[in-house]
Scaffold this motif. Sequence first.
Motif, mmCIF file in Angstrom:
data_model
loop_
_atom_site.group_PDB
_atom_site.id
_atom_site.type_symbol
_atom_site.label_atom_id
_atom_site.label_comp_id
_atom_site.label_asym_id
_atom_site.label_seq_id
_atom_site.Cartn_x
_atom_site.Cartn_y
_atom_site.Cartn_z
ATOM 1 N N PHE A 1 -17.591 -60.208 15.832
ATOM 2 C CA PHE A 1 -16.759 -59.957 17.005
ATOM 3 C C PHE A 1 -15.519 -59.165 16.613
ATOM 4 O O PHE A 1 -15.130 -58.196 17.293
ATOM 5 N N GLU A 2 -14.886 -59.531 15.504
ATOM 6 C CA GLU A 2 -13.684 -58.817 15.048
ATOM 7 C C GLU A 2 -14.027 -57.391 14.618
ATOM 8 O O GLU A 2 -13.250 -56.460 14.830
ATOM 9 N N ASP A 3 -15.216 -57.213 14.011
ATOM 10 C CA ASP A 3 -15.660 -55.861 13.647
ATOM 11 C C ASP A 3 -15.764 -54.984 14.889
ATOM 12 O O ASP A 3 -15.317 -53.832 14.901
ATOM 13 N N ILE A 4 -16.379 -55.515 15.935
ATOM 14 C CA ILE A 4 -16.587 -54.732 17.155
ATOM 15 C C ILE A 4 -15.252 -54.343 17.778
ATOM 16 O O ILE A 4 -15.078 -53.190 18.228
ATOM 17 N N LYS A 5 -14.318 -55.257 17.808
ATOM 18 C CA LYS A 5 -12.996 -54.924 18.368
ATOM 19 C C LYS A 5 -12.327 -53.813 17.575
ATOM 20 O O LYS A 5 -11.699 -52.914 18.155
ATOM 21 N N LYS A 6 -12.464 -53.857 16.252
ATOM 22 C CA LYS A 6 -11.881 -52.806 15.421
ATOM 23 C C LYS A 6 -12.595 -51.474 15.659
ATOM 24 O O LYS A 6 -11.955 -50.417 15.739
ATOM 25 N N ILE A 7 -13.911 -51.527 15.789
ATOM 26 C CA ILE A 7 -14.674 -50.303 16.071
ATOM 27 C C ILE A 7 -14.212 -49.678 17.377
ATOM 28 O O ILE A 7 -13.987 -48.464 17.458
ATOM 29 N N TYR A 8 -14.044 -50.482 18.408
ATOM 30 C CA TYR A 8 -13.589 -49.960 19.701
ATOM 31 C C TYR A 8 -12.209 -49.310 19.571
ATOM 32 O O TYR A 8 -11.934 -48.289 20.216
ATOM 33 N N SER A 9 -11.361 -49.885 18.741
ATOM 34 C CA SER A 9 -10.018 -49.322 18.566
ATOM 35 C C SER A 9 -10.043 -47.987 17.834
ATOM 36 O O SER A 9 -9.073 -47.234 17.881
ATOM 37 N N HIS A 10 -11.151 -47.686 17.167
ATOM 38 C CA HIS A 10 -11.300 -46.441 16.422
ATOM 39 C C HIS A 10 -12.069 -45.371 17.204
ATOM 40 O O HIS A 10 -12.436 -44.337 16.642
ATOM 41 N N LEU A 11 -12.310 -45.645 18.490
ATOM 42 C CA LEU A 11 -13.041 -44.714 19.349
ATOM 43 C C LEU A 11 -12.251 -44.425 20.613
ATOM 44 O O LEU A 11 -11.346 -45.174 20.979
ATOM 45 N N ASN A 12 -12.610 -43.350 21.270
ATOM 46 C CA ASN A 12 -12.106 -43.105 22.621
ATOM 47 C C ASN A 12 -13.109 -43.728 23.587
ATOM 48 O O ASN A 12 -14.087 -43.102 23.973
ATOM 49 N N MET A 13 -12.862 -44.966 23.967
ATOM 50 C CA MET A 13 -13.825 -45.702 24.776
ATOM 51 C C MET A 13 -13.912 -45.172 26.204
ATOM 52 O O MET A 13 -14.867 -45.486 26.915
ATOM 53 N N ARG A 14 -12.973 -44.364 26.608
ATOM 54 C CA ARG A 14 -13.044 -43.762 27.943
ATOM 55 C C ARG A 14 -14.132 -42.681 28.011
ATOM 56 O O ARG A 14 -14.505 -42.245 29.100
ATOM 57 N N GLN A 15 -14.629 -42.270 26.857
ATOM 58 C CA GLN A 15 -15.712 -41.286 26.823
ATOM 59 C C GLN A 15 -17.079 -41.915 26.567
ATOM 60 O O GLN A 15 -18.101 -41.246 26.666
ATOM 61 N N VAL A 16 -17.094 -43.207 26.234
ATOM 62 C CA VAL A 16 -18.360 -43.878 25.926
ATOM 63 C C VAL A 16 -19.089 -44.220 27.216
ATOM 64 O O VAL A 16 -18.523 -44.814 28.131
ATOM 65 N N VAL A 17 -20.347 -43.835 27.279
ATOM 66 C CA VAL A 17 -21.189 -44.058 28.458
ATOM 67 C C VAL A 17 -22.047 -45.302 28.283
ATOM 68 O O VAL A 17 -22.152 -46.127 29.188
#
Length: 405
Positions: free
Chosen positions: A87-103
């Motif tokens: 769960f902590e890995d996923i949160k860190k991954i999201y912080s390293h992406l522009n999630m507004r562009q993820v479909v």
Amino acid sequence: MVSDIKNMLLLVMRNIFNISVLYPRIASLLRLKKANIRINKAIRHGDLTLSFGPSSLNFMMIDTCNSQCIMCGKDYKTNGSGDSLSFEDIKKIYSHLNMRQVVDLIYGGGGEPFLNKDLADIAAYTHKNYPVVQHTVITNFLEWKPTVVKCLIDSRVHFLVSVNAAKKDTFQNISGVNFFERVISNISKLVKLRHEMKASIGISLSMVLMKQNIGELCDFIKLAEQLGVDEVKTLYVRIYPESYRKKRNRDIFINPEDSLFFHQGECDRLIQEAKQLAKQIGISFCHEPLFYCSQTITRNCNEPWKSLFINFNGDVYPCPASEILFKPKIDSGQYNSGNILKQHVEKFWNNSFWQALRKTNIQENREDIIPECLCCGNSINWWGSRSEKAHVLDWKEAEESDLRI
């Protein structure tokens, strides 16, 4: 894309007054359209350096499995490490992406996602913070965990269940486990729970087509209709090189002659029968091109402009099955593909490796730089279904390459 629009229109009709359901779905469709326009424009213009990030994510949830499917490229059941994305890995991954562009994102790849203890928390967090993102779990559904399943439904996660057979014996031969009735029961409970929760999620069954199961395709369509799922998705089996097909403690293996490339007439006939049956009973049915209408086109892969396949340790791969084909060179450092747990995507998304991938797959002025792209399992889309090398994979050139990039 056409299927997505059709499903969206049906959803609008069923939920015309339910804004909380409609808004994220409509917003998701608009984001998908925008991403496709952006990607196609970049490919058309020959852009190797991108001003936008990936729009599709595939999480390799855990490096272990509870089955040993003969067509799988790794023995996750007896040779998996047990490593997982937390769960902590996923949160860190999201912080390293522009999630507004993820479909869209998929909980799959690697082993069986339901063996990841954080699956429910990850899905709930994703839905709460990024409700526009469409997420799907790909599972063999040997596990029934009521609390997890309810959380996934609440989080509007779609289900793609890999069954691969309509009969008990065939299921056991393919999967290596004797739990056909359990899987069918779990799917039935899922469909019932979806109805009880009035959830707008998709439930699909998948079948990897091979000599062993092609004769059961119509029965599989009937089974899908009886269970009350929405769709059947099929792919031709890809036969990996021999060293990737070995399974410990299994005496049943897949062989090149099990590819439907060697049974083209029978395959075409049975798929056409299944297509007609699916239309009659109202089940959506997806399949790859029939052999008799095979066409060759220019390679048109858009994965290097679109996707990240994320390993348990954060290493990234560019496309389906690349977690197997690219893994040795990424592990050794020959390919600097990046690590999304340690770096923001901007640190690697336009580096020399990713530019070489795009140069290899660009429509004009292409250079065949990355050898793995030249023996891709998705090549059926450009070499055509009648190309033997699109079905029986030969990775020798890629494996022997000493390219460093």
